[in-house]
Design an enzyme around this catalytic site. Structure first.
Site, mmCIF file in Angstrom:
data_model
loop_
_atom_site.group_PDB
_atom_site.id
_atom_site.type_symbol
_atom_site.label_atom_id
_atom_site.label_comp_id
_atom_site.label_asym_id
_atom_site.label_seq_id
_atom_site.Cartn_x
_atom_site.Cartn_y
_atom_site.Cartn_z
ATOM 1 N N ASP A 178 -12.123 44.502 8.771
ATOM 2 C CA ASP A 178 -12.207 45.407 8.586
ATOM 3 C C ASP A 178 -12.714 46.730 9.335
ATOM 4 O OD1 ASP A 178 -9.944 44.723 6.682
ATOM 5 O OD2 ASP A 178 -9.084 46.023 6.697
ATOM 6 N N ASP A 207 -7.608 43.627 11.667
ATOM 7 C CA ASP A 207 -8.469 45.457 11.906
ATOM 8 C C ASP A 207 -9.572 45.512 12.859
ATOM 9 O OD1 ASP A 207 -5.644 45.621 10.559
ATOM 10 O OD2 ASP A 207 -6.753 46.717 9.046
ATOM 11 N N ASN A 244 -2.723 44.668 10.303
ATOM 12 C CA ASN A 244 -1.474 46.100 10.113
ATOM 13 C C ASN A 244 -2.315 46.904 11.687
ATOM 14 O OD1 ASN A 244 -3.389 46.806 8.082
ATOM 15 N ND2 ASN A 244 -2.486 48.399 8.056
ATOM 16 N N HIS A 329 -4.594 38.388 7.173
ATOM 17 C CA HIS A 329 -4.946 39.433 7.077
ATOM 18 C C HIS A 329 -4.993 40.205 5.664
ATOM 19 C CE1 HIS A 329 -6.497 43.473 8.207
ATOM 20 N NE2 HIS A 329 -6.070 43.852 7.910
ATOM 21 N N HIS A 339 -3.618 47.987 -2.114
ATOM 22 C CA HIS A 339 -2.969 46.717 -0.810
ATOM 23 C C HIS A 339 -2.182 46.511 -2.556
ATOM 24 C CE1 HIS A 339 -3.023 48.936 2.572
ATOM 25 N NE2 HIS A 339 -4.640 48.300 3.259
ATOM 26 N N HIS A 366 -7.740 43.896 5.155
ATOM 27 C CA HIS A 366 -6.619 44.460 4.488
ATOM 28 C C HIS A 366 -7.444 45.815 3.370
ATOM 29 C CE1 HIS A 366 -3.408 46.107 4.714
ATOM 30 N NE2 HIS A 366 -2.349 45.877 3.828
ATOM 31 N N VAL A 367 -8.062 44.911 2.322
ATOM 32 C CA VAL A 367 -8.299 45.715 0.893
ATOM 33 C C VAL A 367 -9.743 46.263 1.364
ATOM 34 C CG1 VAL A 367 -8.832 46.246 -1.195
ATOM 35 C CG2 VAL A 367 -6.829 44.626 -0.062
ATOM 36 N N HIS A 368 -10.374 47.321 1.312
ATOM 37 C CA HIS A 368 -11.475 47.828 1.342
ATOM 38 C C HIS A 368 -13.179 46.897 1.112
ATOM 39 C CE1 HIS A 368 -9.470 50.649 4.935
ATOM 40 N NE2 HIS A 368 -9.155 49.058 5.318
HETATM 41 FE FE LIG Z 1 -5.377 46.249 6.759
#
Ligand SMILES: [Fe+2]
Length: 478
Positions: A178, A207, A244, A329, A339, A366-368
């Site tokens: 990400d 990402d 995504n 991801h 998420h 995915h999770v920041h």
């Molecule tokens: Fe993502």
């Protein structure tokens, strides 16, 4: 007496909520992550007419003797040739790229080149040149040692003068997923480069550019991202996972083919592992067997990804590659509100296999934020027994969420409370991690937050291999 009873109950209640690990108390500066402007120096075009740009490499076969070299030329196709040679040899070799372009709404890409160079020697430094004179550009990479459980591994330094070579045994670097292209992204990549522990390859958990953040998914942001990360991707392989933000599915503007920009720009060696789709595949690298899954492709029973993974896991020979690592991801074990539960359906499908085949580590993005689990599984449930709670399981992987590269969407700092029992460490900060595989039994792991110095590990663990040394390596004491 009444007071004593109340006090006793309070203690019990408190204890039941204190089962998790560490929710870091580190306080970072709260500031919005902003994309760097188009005229930033990190996005600068290389000088010269039609000069190759956005150069990146990835592993090109199953064992590490091939490399896929990719680049873009903007004005015309230019040369399709990669000239390469071993550092200690004057004999030059040539390989030919295939060129592709794509259109996305009102954007037309440059000429995207992909060239697989094969039959390389293991553990050898190669130079390679692309482009047409006078705009030829030269880069270099080092192939991994031959696949094996205890092979020494020597790494060069990325993003620094070539004179400094650091010798370290068997290591795989992990940059965060990400990443995006904000000022924080630049800081993350700089910290990865400046870390005194030097990674040779990046496991990237999806990402990339966040071009879809812009109107019509402004694909010029795919180009700027390619130029931004070139300082690393041209010199060491990044192992790609789709997220995504690679979907770029936008029917409202006629873009109905998922993953179009990503699949045109980034290649994977999927056919070498019997996969029928670039989005899921496997590679061997030194002592690691790395399986890449697609969270955004079908994975239900009978689907191609399901069938491939079902046939893939029994092929892993832990005597050859002791470390079994999976990239995806969307995380399965995520105690952030952001998420939350999105990875649940894939977990239900595949978790029993991960336990059966003793997967060592699972990395997701995915999770920041950053989170590391203990070894847990949640596979006892059936439709009537109600056993749906994660339990400690020494045959299970450690799940690490490392989607904290620094993208434009900012940090995910809304954790579920209390911290679940399975969660060993979590923190909403940008950063990256390094995994140092030492031998068939031990791997050192550290997560580095951008707010610290380059050498500081905010979270560090020694992982024990699940096949060769299945000793309890949990860090939460309950
Ligand atoms: Fe993502």
């Amino acid at each position: 007496m009444g007071f004593r009873i109340c006090f006793f109950l309070l203690i019990l209640t408190g204890a039941s909520f204190c089962n998790g690990g560490i929710t870091s108390s580190f306080l970072r500066k709260e500031a919005k992550s902003i994309d760097m402007p188009f005229d930033s120096d990190v996005f600068a075009l290389p000088s010269g007419y039609n000069a190759p740009q956005q150069v990146h490499i990835t592993q090109g076969d199953h064992v590490g003797r091939a490399v896929i070299v990719s680049w873009v030329t903007q004005n015309e196709p230019g040369s399709e040739t990669v000239v390469y040679w071993a550092a200690r040899s004057h004999r030059k070799h040539h390989a030919t790229a295939r060129v592709t372009i794509y259109k996305y709404y009102n954007y037309t890409s440059g000429f995207i080149h992909h060239c697989t160079i094969k039959h390389l020697k293991f553990d050898t430094k190669y130079y390679y040149e692309i482009g047409t004179r006078p705009t030829v550009r030269r880069f270099w990479f080092r192939t991994p040692p031959a696949v094996g459980p205890d092979v020494p591994y020597t790494f060069g330094l990325i993003g620094k003068p070539l004179s400094r070579i650091i010798s370290i045994r068997k290591m795989t670097g992990i940059c965060a997923g990400d990443l995006g292209q904000t000022y924080d992204s630049n800081l993350t990549l700089t910290h990865y480069e400046m870390n005194p522990v030097k990674g040779q390859a990046v496991l990237y958990v999806g990402d990339l550019s966040y071009a879809d953040h812009y109107e019509f998914h402004d694909n010029r942001r795919w180009d700027t991202w390619g130029r931004f990360v070139e300082r690393s991707t041209a010199f060491q392989p990044w192992i790609w996972t789709a997220g995504n933000h690679e979907l770029d599915y936008e029917p409202s503007i006629g873009e109905k083919k998922p993953f179009k920009p990503f699949l045109h720009r980034y290649r994977t060696p999927f056919q070498a592992s019997g996969s029928t789709d670039p989005l899921w595949y496997s590679i061997k690298r030194a002592s690691a067997y790395i399986i890449v899954l697609s969270s955004y492709s079908a994975y239900g029973m009978y689907t191609p990804q399901y069938q491939w993974l079902w046939q893939e896991l029994p092929k892993v020979n832990r005597s050859e590659t002791p470390w079994l690592i999976v990239l995806m991801h969307s995380p399965w074990y995520n105690s952030n509100s952001y998420h939350y539960m999105e990875g649940e359906t894939m977990r239900v499908m595949f978790e029993p296999w991960f336990v059966q085949y003793k997967v060592d580590l699972v990395f997701a993005g995915h999770v920041h934020a950053y989170e590391r689990s203990e070894r847990v599984s949640n596979i006892a449930y059936n439709i009537v027994n109600g056993e749906c709670t994660p339990v400690h399981d020494q045959s299970a992987p450690v799940y690490i969420t490392i989607g904290d590269g620094g993208n434009i969407e900012g940090l995910a700092n809304n954790m579920t409370m209390p911290q679940p029992k399975y969660s060993a460490f979590r923190e909403a900060s940008f950063g990256h991690a390094m995994l140092e595989i030492k031998n068939r039994t031990h791997a050192y792991y550290g997560w580095h937050r951008n707010a610290d110095g380059f050498a500081v590990r905010a979270d560090s663990v020694t992982f024990f291999n699940r096949y060769w040394h299945p000793i309890d390596d949990s860090t939460t004491k309950n």
